[in-house]
Design an enzyme around this catalytic site. Sequence first.
Site, short mmCIF file in Angstrom:
data_model
loop_
_atom_site.label_atom_id
_atom_site.label_comp_id
_atom_site.label_asym_id
_atom_site.label_seq_id
_atom_site.Cartn_x
_atom_site.Cartn_y
_atom_site.Cartn_z
N THR A 130 0.83 -1.21 0.00
CA THR A 130 0.00 0.00 0.00
C THR A 130 0.86 1.26 0.00
O THR A 130 2.00 1.24 0.48
CB THR A 130 -0.89 0.00 1.27
OG1 THR A 130 -1.45 1.29 1.47
CG2 THR A 130 -0.10 -0.36 2.52
N GLU A 132 0.27 3.54 1.96
CA GLU A 132 0.24 4.03 3.34
C GLU A 132 1.58 3.84 4.04
O GLU A 132 1.84 4.48 5.07
CB GLU A 132 -0.90 3.37 4.12
CG GLU A 132 -2.24 3.66 3.48
CD GLU A 132 -3.44 3.21 4.31
OE1 GLU A 132 -3.34 3.18 5.54
OE2 GLU A 132 -4.47 2.89 3.69
N TYR A 155 -1.62 -0.79 10.99
CA TYR A 155 -1.77 -1.43 9.67
C TYR A 155 -0.58 -1.08 8.77
O TYR A 155 0.09 -1.97 8.23
CB TYR A 155 -3.08 -1.00 9.01
CG TYR A 155 -3.14 -1.29 7.52
CD1 TYR A 155 -3.16 -2.60 7.05
CD2 TYR A 155 -3.14 -0.26 6.57
CE1 TYR A 155 -3.19 -2.88 5.68
CE2 TYR A 155 -3.18 -0.53 5.21
CZ TYR A 155 -3.20 -1.84 4.77
OH TYR A 155 -3.23 -2.10 3.42
N1 LIG Z 1 -7.93 -1.91 -0.19
C1 LIG Z 1 -7.03 -1.02 -0.63
O1 LIG Z 1 -7.40 0.11 -0.94
C2 LIG Z 1 -5.58 -1.41 -0.77
C3 LIG Z 1 -4.71 -0.51 -1.38
C4 LIG Z 1 -3.38 -0.88 -1.58
C5 LIG Z 1 -2.95 -2.13 -1.16
N2 LIG Z 1 -3.80 -2.99 -0.56
C6 LIG Z 1 -3.30 -4.33 -0.16
O2 LIG Z 1 -3.93 -5.27 -1.02
C7 LIG Z 1 -4.15 -6.49 -0.32
C8 LIG Z 1 -5.60 -6.88 -0.40
O3 LIG Z 1 -6.40 -5.85 0.18
P1 LIG Z 1 -7.99 -5.98 0.23
O4 LIG Z 1 -8.54 -4.62 0.37
O5 LIG Z 1 -8.45 -6.83 -0.89
O6 LIG Z 1 -8.17 -6.77 1.60
P2 LIG Z 1 -9.40 -7.62 2.13
O7 LIG Z 1 -9.41 -7.40 3.60
O8 LIG Z 1 -10.63 -7.33 1.34
O9 LIG Z 1 -9.00 -9.13 1.81
C9 LIG Z 1 -7.96 -9.79 2.48
C10 LIG Z 1 -8.09 -11.27 2.21
O10 LIG Z 1 -6.98 -11.93 2.87
C11 LIG Z 1 -7.48 -13.03 3.58
N3 LIG Z 1 -6.65 -13.25 4.76
C12 LIG Z 1 -6.52 -12.43 5.84
N4 LIG Z 1 -5.71 -12.98 6.76
C13 LIG Z 1 -5.30 -14.17 6.23
C14 LIG Z 1 -4.44 -15.19 6.70
N5 LIG Z 1 -3.85 -15.12 7.91
N6 LIG Z 1 -4.21 -16.26 5.90
C15 LIG Z 1 -4.80 -16.34 4.68
N7 LIG Z 1 -5.64 -15.42 4.20
C16 LIG Z 1 -5.89 -14.34 4.97
C17 LIG Z 1 -8.90 -12.68 3.97
O11 LIG Z 1 -9.68 -13.83 4.24
C18 LIG Z 1 -9.37 -11.90 2.75
O12 LIG Z 1 -9.96 -12.73 1.79
C19 LIG Z 1 -3.63 -6.27 1.10
O13 LIG Z 1 -2.34 -6.80 1.19
C20 LIG Z 1 -3.62 -4.76 1.25
O14 LIG Z 1 -2.64 -4.35 2.17
C21 LIG Z 1 -5.11 -2.65 -0.34
#
Ligand SMILES: NC(=O)c1ccc[n+]([C@@H]2O[C@H](COP(=O)([O-])OP(=O)(O)OC[C@H]3O[C@@H](n4cnc5c(N)ncnc54)[C@H](O)[C@@H]3O)[C@@H](O)[C@H]2O)c1
Length: 346
Positions: A130, A132, A155
């Site tokens: 991210t 962030e 986070y």
């Molecule tokens: N949402 C955003 O705006 C954003 C922006 C930039 C980067 N990201 C990154 O992208 C990635 C996905 O984000 P998202 O918004 O889709 O998140 P999300 O919370 O919607 O999904 C996370 C997924 O990971 C799984 N998960 C969590 N803990 C786990 C574990 N211990 N073992 C296996 N699976 C596990 C969950 O079941 C879920 O399906 C993350 O790494 C996040 O840091 C998100």
Amino acid sequence: MKLLVTGGAGFIGSAVVRLAVARGHEVVNLDAMTYAACAENIASVATSNLYSFEQADIRDRAALSRIFATHQPEVVMHLAAESHVDRSIDGPGDFIETNITGTFNMLEAARAFWVEKGKPASFRFHHISTDEVFGSLGETGQFTETTSYDPRSPYSASKAASDHLVRAWHETYGLPVVLTNCSNNYGPYHFPEKLIPVTILNALHGRPIPVYGAGENVRDWLYVEDHADALLTVVEKGAVGRSYNIGGENEARNIDIVRTICSLLDDMHPQGAPHERLITFVTDRPGHDARYAIDPQRIRTELGWRPSVTLEQGLRQTVRWYLDNEAWWQPLLERQGVGQRLGVKA
Ligand SMILES: NC(=O)c1ccc[n+]([C@@H]2O[C@H](COP(=O)([O-])OP(=O)(O)OC[C@H]3O[C@@H](n4cnc5c(N)ncnc54)[C@H](O)[C@@H]3O)[C@@H](O)[C@H]2O)c1
């Protein structure tokens, strides 16, 4: 390509899974199915012979080794994470265990598999992170790939730590990694605890729309399907050991995002209009970063990627999707913590 995608039942991971299968890639989805996961997110590919699912936790190193041995992936796309800043304020422990220790486990399982296969140069470990991690900007400037890390929430600190581990595994062991740092995503299947779905659903229900502080915080928004496309581009064309910032050059204040959604709903779902009357300013998040903005020149010039929709188009498509998909979001409103104010401990 044969991809092992972690977190493929979440918001962004499921967009990656759907797009990768549509492009003819074989996909193994590894997900623990936490509160943030949703089987419906990948229902459209569930019966494809290109798709398989492994319910496993990245904190479980033995399970990861078994999955690598069974599926023999060519590429890992690591998205599994605890992702909600407010939850990280209330309970940082899960963020340390999943985002840091879980990433360490993924790196070790991937390295052992890669060594056993004779260190193929074509192998990739793509770590999805991210913007962030770079901290908070003032009124000007943008994050580049060389901006110093300055995370300010549990986070973002846990994601920063995982980025450092991934770089260290490349420098120390030669693991062929690529990294991406993306700005805020929005779009279909966004879990209803984040700003945009909360705004849409509260407006639809005639409930107060909470805006933190004065709503002045600026985020740089990217449509989730454009992010998924960027991630596959980086996997295919990115240089080993390199990181790429991904953003849509769509900066907006939270209050303006909320007002735009209200006006889209006035047009697309006039019952309850004007929806802006529901906007309610609430106590700010502790340590709330003021502004994020991504300079996406590297991915644009080196890899030729650019987003396909503007913020206005993407928000309209998103509002339409929530209006048409109540069967998806209604059951999620019952999940633990959804609809409650989280992250106010200081
Ligand atoms: N949402 C955003 O705006 C954003 C922006 C930039 C980067 N990201 C990154 O992208 C990635 C996905 O984000 P998202 O918004 O889709 O998140 P999300 O919370 O919607 O999904 C996370 C997924 O990971 C799984 N998960 C969590 N803990 C786990 C574990 N211990 N073992 C296996 N699976 C596990 C969950 O079941 C879920 O399906 C993350 O790494 C996040 O840091 C998100």
